[in-house]
Design a protein around this motif. Structure first.
Motif, short mmCIF file in Angstrom:
data_model
loop_
_atom_site.label_atom_id
_atom_site.label_comp_id
_atom_site.label_asym_id
_atom_site.label_seq_id
_atom_site.Cartn_x
_atom_site.Cartn_y
_atom_site.Cartn_z
N ASP A 189 4.16 -0.73 3.91
CA ASP A 189 2.89 -0.93 4.43
C ASP A 189 2.15 -2.06 3.37
O ASP A 189 1.84 -1.73 2.29
CB ASP A 189 1.93 0.30 4.54
CG ASP A 189 0.81 0.21 5.26
OD1 ASP A 189 0.19 -0.97 5.70
OD2 ASP A 189 -0.19 0.96 5.24
N TYR A 190 2.19 -3.29 3.88
CA TYR A 190 1.70 -4.30 3.33
C TYR A 190 0.11 -4.75 3.67
O TYR A 190 -0.19 -4.50 4.75
CB TYR A 190 2.36 -5.67 3.59
CG TYR A 190 3.91 -5.77 3.16
CD1 TYR A 190 4.24 -5.99 2.01
CD2 TYR A 190 4.81 -5.46 4.27
CE1 TYR A 190 5.51 -5.91 1.66
CE2 TYR A 190 6.10 -5.54 3.75
CZ TYR A 190 6.53 -5.56 2.42
OH TYR A 190 7.79 -5.80 2.18
N GLU A 191 -0.49 -5.07 2.63
CA GLU A 191 -1.85 -5.88 2.84
C GLU A 191 -1.69 -7.23 2.57
O GLU A 191 -1.87 -7.58 1.51
CB GLU A 191 -2.87 -5.09 2.16
CG GLU A 191 -4.40 -5.54 2.50
CD GLU A 191 -5.25 -5.04 1.52
OE1 GLU A 191 -5.32 -3.95 0.95
OE2 GLU A 191 -6.01 -6.03 1.12
N GLU A 211 10.22 1.79 5.57
CA GLU A 211 8.75 1.37 6.15
C GLU A 211 7.79 1.03 4.77
O GLU A 211 7.66 1.89 3.76
CB GLU A 211 7.87 2.70 6.68
CG GLU A 211 8.77 3.13 8.00
CD GLU A 211 8.21 4.47 8.57
OE1 GLU A 211 7.10 4.83 7.76
OE2 GLU A 211 8.87 5.21 8.84
N LYS A 218 0.80 -1.22 0.00
CA LYS A 218 -0.05 -0.09 0.09
C LYS A 218 0.92 1.36 0.04
O LYS A 218 0.49 2.22 -0.47
CB LYS A 218 -1.03 0.05 1.25
CG LYS A 218 -1.88 -1.21 0.95
CD LYS A 218 -3.11 -1.35 1.94
CE LYS A 218 -2.99 -0.56 3.22
NZ LYS A 218 -3.95 -1.03 4.25
N LYS A 219 1.97 1.15 0.79
CA LYS A 219 2.90 2.31 0.78
C LYS A 219 4.17 1.82 1.09
O LYS A 219 4.51 0.83 1.59
CB LYS A 219 2.30 3.30 1.80
CG LYS A 219 2.33 4.89 1.69
CD LYS A 219 1.94 5.66 2.63
CE LYS A 219 2.67 5.77 3.81
NZ LYS A 219 1.90 5.91 4.85
#
Ligand code: FES
Ligand code: FES
Lengths: 162, 285, 670
Positions: free
Chosen positions: C98-100, C96, C38-39
């Motif tokens: 951001d995983y889903e 950093e 995601k990020k």
């Protein structure tokens, strides 16, 4: 932090980070790149050096732990060590050569440790349990060790008879 | 793979060690040979801000026979595995020490470290349980003795408080026969499981005393109390051993995994256990 | 000599090289087997380097850094750099991501075939190849048929030296130093992959350095290599990346990983009349060229040394949430042999025939064009008969657990190889187009030139080329070194000799060594050599250390016997672990975690597992100039087959899964 380590007979004084591993101290600080790194988990023995005459895995020793101790690496000049190296060349106890420094240093230790005991295949196999080689299948390494033992004993006999 | 940053201390005596431990408590860890802890630091499974190396403290590396067999926390595993005193008085420890990891790790690692790390796959906890060893523990408020049966709490967890130091291992049960039966998979030198047996017989060949410890059959090393009690006073034969094994099964946890189903593992363990009992019993006669 | 350098710790492997100002690269990798990104914040990542590295344009090509999604644990997501290797590793935690997590990872061929499509295709099969002509069961004369599914687990190359590279962009030229099997093949890849960043062929030089073992791994291209090159150009500094063993286990190409569902048709007398089936390869998460070689070898070579008239195979590339499938010692050839021979043994059991008898019934006794498209010029029958006799099979099979293996060693001679010889200051400097990583190149170069040019062995040194000194080259793999490097060397030596004669009217070694010469030759070959070879194994799984390996190999011409023995012994121990314990394990719960955590768990064995060897080398000269034949992949093919059979006979349970994974075998506790 300051460390004082004797490596192959030469005293080195260096300011290092305490987390520095002995293997990186040797390779990066002293440029003794004969000691190799083959794993992260103390399995392979490519990093084997002697500390006060005993084999250790330099990837699992902090350089700080070697402070005021004596380290011997593959680059060391010593008649017995040379005899072992010759035996590895003659028996072709290596292919890619990457495991070789560790194998030779462990050989150096195991032959000393065996004293006058006979080193047969079974003895050697047991004592090599900390070293991996992916190329040779170990047969030629074991032959090299036996040959090295002969060479060293021959030399000793010559010595004694003189 | 390299460790995260830490401060490093090498106290020269116990008093300074105590001081450091009192100061840093949970943020510190004692380093003896480092063979368990350095790999963990390298993989960054753990990060310890203060590492206290005890190798410079005099008087911690000993293997002595007083009333008990006494071993210092800096005695290297290889030294124990090569010691005549140990060989003569405690064949179980002698045998097991020679089966820990590999020669290089034994040269650097210590028996004490193996105990304090309390990895369920480590060899020494089960051996200590079989030997009924006592541990002398020291901190700034004094010394105390903890029996091995009270020491191992869980995986990586022991009776040691964060400012405690293991200062001595004492083994009373000497003059026994014993052996460490270690079963490994083809490629690994960690025990898939192992059985430590320490045994002494009466003159009529019944078991006078026996200690049995097991490696890697539970979250921590297991002392087979019930089995020991059952075997005391008996002569060991095939039937008795099998009965003993069925009692042992209640004390352990085996799971299905790629090394085999629970049943397959039980079969292997049984073989090791029964053969082991037979061998040590035979040696004891 | 290289042996002397190595025993003295003077090798120059990639991690031994240091350049001023050099940065160490550490790679931030996915902890998930399948997740959306995601990020992402920090490091060099796909927001800047948005590209792919594979040679072929393909919808399912792997990006250099993950773009919006990760498909396997260990996939590169970003890279961080520092002049200090410890600090570069520290920086990993500064990125950093951001995983889903999607929790739907497929980690085996079975799971992938059953699961809903998760790679954006209509199912989880990337593509399907085919060999031979389809036939109906009714069209093939048969009294019996046997069917089985044979599973060969994924293994890793695990050379003792992991992957590594230094990219150094200076004065407009990108110098690449890399642990490799073929600098020329890699250059090719680099040219294609770096075009997108404005680097052209003329600006790339690839340097051969000492290479600490490869086994197929180091002939392929990897995203980390391109990342290092990009970073060097971007930061104007040399950039070094050395793979950790943990990264190797998670991220490097795996080999093998095959399932074959095969049916054999036969007559009552054991004559095999047809073979058909489906072969699946555990391809990993993206398209990869190496997998097509692997699967291609399996479906072309399957009929092996047997005269089977009808054969047809499908080969399916199955996508899984794993690192990609690559070459490993034999790259599909051992798999073909293992599957075929396991089926032949099954048929023998069904017909209650002796395993040698059934093989004799089917063995090629004259040149044969196989229905799967290969041309076997050398029949296998004579060698087979001789081998059985030599090892006294008839007697041994009655008293012990014997397994045998007959197979065709496919030696990758094509497309040939290059060599350059530079004579200067009394030394002949030898440059080969195939990289050196333990095949004894220097030893046979010395013995060949000693004979061909009447020089002393000490006048010959093997040099490691770069793509400037040697503009063209092929590589070292496929049991080709002795045959192809030996041959091109002889040819180039002949040119040298002619140069001397042209200049001085006659040849003698002093005229050669006291002057300067420079010769180059590209020995072109457009066919592969297939040599029948034989293994037998006797073992008792109840007894530790009881494995005895019998090898009967046709070497064409023996160039260096010790070296050949070393190849057999090294291959043998790998074969033993592949049968018994070696594999990379993944969780099958949708999380796709890699359960194997170190090189020992991966199955690399120590010295105490070494078997006993009985080896007979025979010499039927090949058609190549130096008359030699290859060896390296023979033990990887023949030994697993014979060992599996030997264990099967003793345990009386069919073995169709590798590794067998029964830790009690050869452990003294059965
Ligand atoms: S690098 Fe030290 S044991 Fe592998
Ligand atoms: S010679 Fe290559 S790993 Fe031992």
């Amino acid at each position: 932090m300051m460390v004082n380590i004797r490596v192959n007979g030469k005293q080195y004084k260096k300011d290092i980070e305490p987390r520095l591993l002995l293997v990186n101290f040797l390779r990066d600080e002293l440029n003794l790149t004969g000691t190799h790194i083959g794993c992260d988990t103390s399995n392979c023995g490519a990093c084997t050096v002697l500390m006060d005459g005993k084999s250790v895995k330099s990837c699992t020793v902090l350089a700080m732990q070697a402070n005021n101790h004596e380290i011997t690496t593959i680059e060391h000049e010593d008649p017995e060590l040379n005899a072992i190296k010759d035996a590895y060349v003659e028996e072709q106890g290596l292919q890619c050569g990457f495991c070789t420094p560790g194998m030779i240093m462990e050989t150096f230790y195991l032959l000393k440790d065996a004293g006058n005991k006979d080193v047969d295949d079974d003895y050697i196999k047991k004592k090599l349990s900390g070293n991996l080689c992916r190329c040779t299948g170990y047969r030629s390494i074991i032959d090299s060790i036996k040959k090295a033992n002969e060479k060293i004993r021959e030399k000793e006999e010559i010595h004694v008879s003189r | 793979m390299y460790p995260d940053k830490f401060q490093y201390f090498t106290p020269g005596d116990i008093a300074s060690l105590e001081e450091l431990l009192d100061k840093y408590r949970d943020d510190s860890k004692i380093l003896a040979g480092g063979q368990s802890i350095i790999p963990l630091l390298k993989m960054r499974f753990t990060s310890i801000p203060n590492i206290i190396d005890i190798s410079n403290i005099k008087g911690l590396n000993f293997i002595e026979l007083n009333d008990d067999l006494e071993i210092g926390p800096m005695a290297r595993t290889a030294e124990v595995a090569a010691s005549n005193i140990v060989a003569m008085n405690c064949p179980l420890l002698f045998d097991a020490a020679g089966k820990v990891a590999d020669p290089q790790v034994r040269n650097m690692g210590t028996v004490g470290g193996d105990i304090c790390e309390a990895d369920p796959r480590n060899d020494m906890p089960a051996v200590m349980l079989a030997l009924n060893a006592d541990f002398e523990i020291t901190n700034s408020s004094g010394k105390r003795t903890v029996n091995s049966t009270e020491f191992f709490k869980d995986a990586y967890t022991t009776a040691l408080d964060s400012n405690d130091i293991l200062t001595k291992i004492s083994i009373k049960n000497i003059g026994y026969h014993g052996k460490y039966f270690k079963f490994t998979t083809m490629a690994s030198d960690f025990a898939l499981f192992a059985v430590a047996i320490n045994m002494k017989l009466n003159s009529d060949e019944t078991v006078k005393d026996i200690g049995i410890g097991l490696t890697n059959v539970s979250s921590t090393a297991v002392k087979a109390n019930e089995v020991e009690a059952y075997l005391k006073g008996k002569k060991i034969d095939e039937k008795i051993s099998e009965e003993a094994f069925s009692k042992l099964l209640n004390m352990i946890e085996l799971d299905d995994d790629y090394n085999g189903t629970k049943e397959e593992k039980q079969k292997i363990l049984k073989k090791i256990f029964v053969n082991g009992l037979k061998e040590v019993y035979g040696d004891s006669k | 000599m290289y042996l002397d350098r190595f025993v003295n710790g003077k090798g120059q492997y990639i991690d031994d090289l240091k350049f001023p100002g050099m940065l160490y690269m550490s790679v931030v990798r996915s902890p998930y087997a399948h997740a959306k990104i995601k990020k992402i914040n920090g490091g060099l990542n796909a927001s800047e380097v948005k590209g792919f590295y594979n040679m072929k344009d393909n919808d399912n090509a792997e990006p250099i850094f993950a773009i919006n999604e990760v498909r396997y644990v260990g996939q590169p997501v970003a890279a961080v750099f520092s002049e200090n290797r410890y600090e570069s590793e520290d920086l990993i935690s500064s990125v950093e991501v951001d995983y889903e997590p999607l929790n739907d990872a497929v980690t085996s061929i079975e799971m992938a075939l059953k699961s809903k499509p998760i790679f954006g295709l209509k199912n989880n099969i990337l593509s399907t190849d085919e060999t031979g002509k389809t036939f109906d069961e009714g069209d093939v004369e048969h009294d019996v048929k046997v069917t089985d599914s044979i599973d060969i687990g994924r293994v890793l190359a695990n050379p003792m030296e992991t992957r590594g590279i230094i990219a150094d962009y200076r004065n407009g030229i990108l110098h690449i130093y890399v642990s490799s099997q073929s600098i020329h093949r890699l250059k090719n890849y680099f040219v294609k992959s770096l075009k997108q960043f404005g680097i052209s062929e003329n600006n790339i030089v690839v340097h051969h350095v000492d290479t600490g073992g490869a086994f197929g791994l180091k002939a392929a291209m990897y995203p980390e290599y391109i990342a290092a090159c990009y970073a060097s150009i971007r930061y104007k500094k040399p950039v070094k990346w050395i793979e950790t063993r943990t990264e190797h286990i998670n991220s490097a190409h795996g080999g093998r990983g095959i399932r074959a569902d095969i049916t054999l048709y036969a007559k009552k007398d054991g004559k095999i009349t047809g073979l058909k089936g489906d072969v699946y390869i555990d391809n990993g998460a993206y398209y990869v060229d190496t997998a097509s070689d692997d699967l291609g070898n399996v479906i072309h070579l399957m009929t092996g040394p047997y005269k089977i008239e009808k054969a047809h195979l499908y080969g399916h590339y199955v996508l899984t949430n794993k690192s990609l499938n690559g070459w490993y010692r034999g790259a599909g050839k051992p798999e073909a042999g293992i599957v075929m021979e396991r089926m032949v043994d099954l048929l023998a059991d069904k017909l209650n025939m002796d395993m040698a008898e059934i093989r004799m019934k089917n063995v090629i006794d004259a040149p044969f064009k196989s229905p799967l498209g290969l041309e076997f010029k050398t029949p296998a029958k004579t060698l087979f008969e001789n081998a059985l006799k030599y090892f006294d099979y008839e007697k041994k099979v009655k008293e012990k657990n014997v397994g045998i293996a007959l197979f065709m060693l496919d030696q990758d001679a094509a497309p040939g190889e290059t060599c350059r010889l530079i004579v200067k200051n009394g030394i002949i400097h030898v440059y080969f187009g195939g990289d050196v990583h333990g095949q004894g190149h220097e030893l046979f170069a010395r013995s060949i030139l000693k004979e061909a040019l009447a020089v002393d062995e000490n006048n010959v040194t093997l040099e490691l080329p770069d793509t400037e000194i040697l503009k063209e080259g092929v590589g070292t793999w496929g049991s080709r070194s002795a045959i192809i490097h030996g041959s091109v060397l002889l040819k180039t030596a002949e040119l040298l000799k002619n140069d001397v004669i042209k200049k001085f009217g006659k040849y003698d070694k002093d005229l050669l060594l006291n002057n300067e010469f420079d010769e180059y030759y590209y020995y072109k070959v457009d066919y592969n050599e297939y040599t029948p070879n034989f293994n037998m194994v006797i073992s008792d799984p109840y007894v530790p250390g009881s494995i005895k390996i019998y090898s009967y190999y046709d070497m064409g011409k023996i160039l260096n016997e010790k070296n050949i023995m070393g190849q057999i012994e090294g291959g043998a121990i790998q074969a033993i672990s592949e049968v018994l314990c070696e594999t990379i394990r993944y969780s099958d719960d949708g999380n796709g975690q890699v359960l194997t955590t170190n090189i020992a768990d991966a199955g690399v064995l120590t010295a105490d597992k070494m078997p006993e060897f009985h080896t007979k080398l025979v010499e039927t000269p090949s058609e190549f100039i130096d008359k030699a034949k290859g060896v390296a992949e023979s033990p990887s093919t023949g030994i697993p087959i014979a060992l599996a059979r030997s264990i099967e006979v003793q345990l009386n349970t069919r073995i169709n899964k590798f590794p067998i994974d029964k830790p009690e075998l050869f452990n003294g506790v059965l």
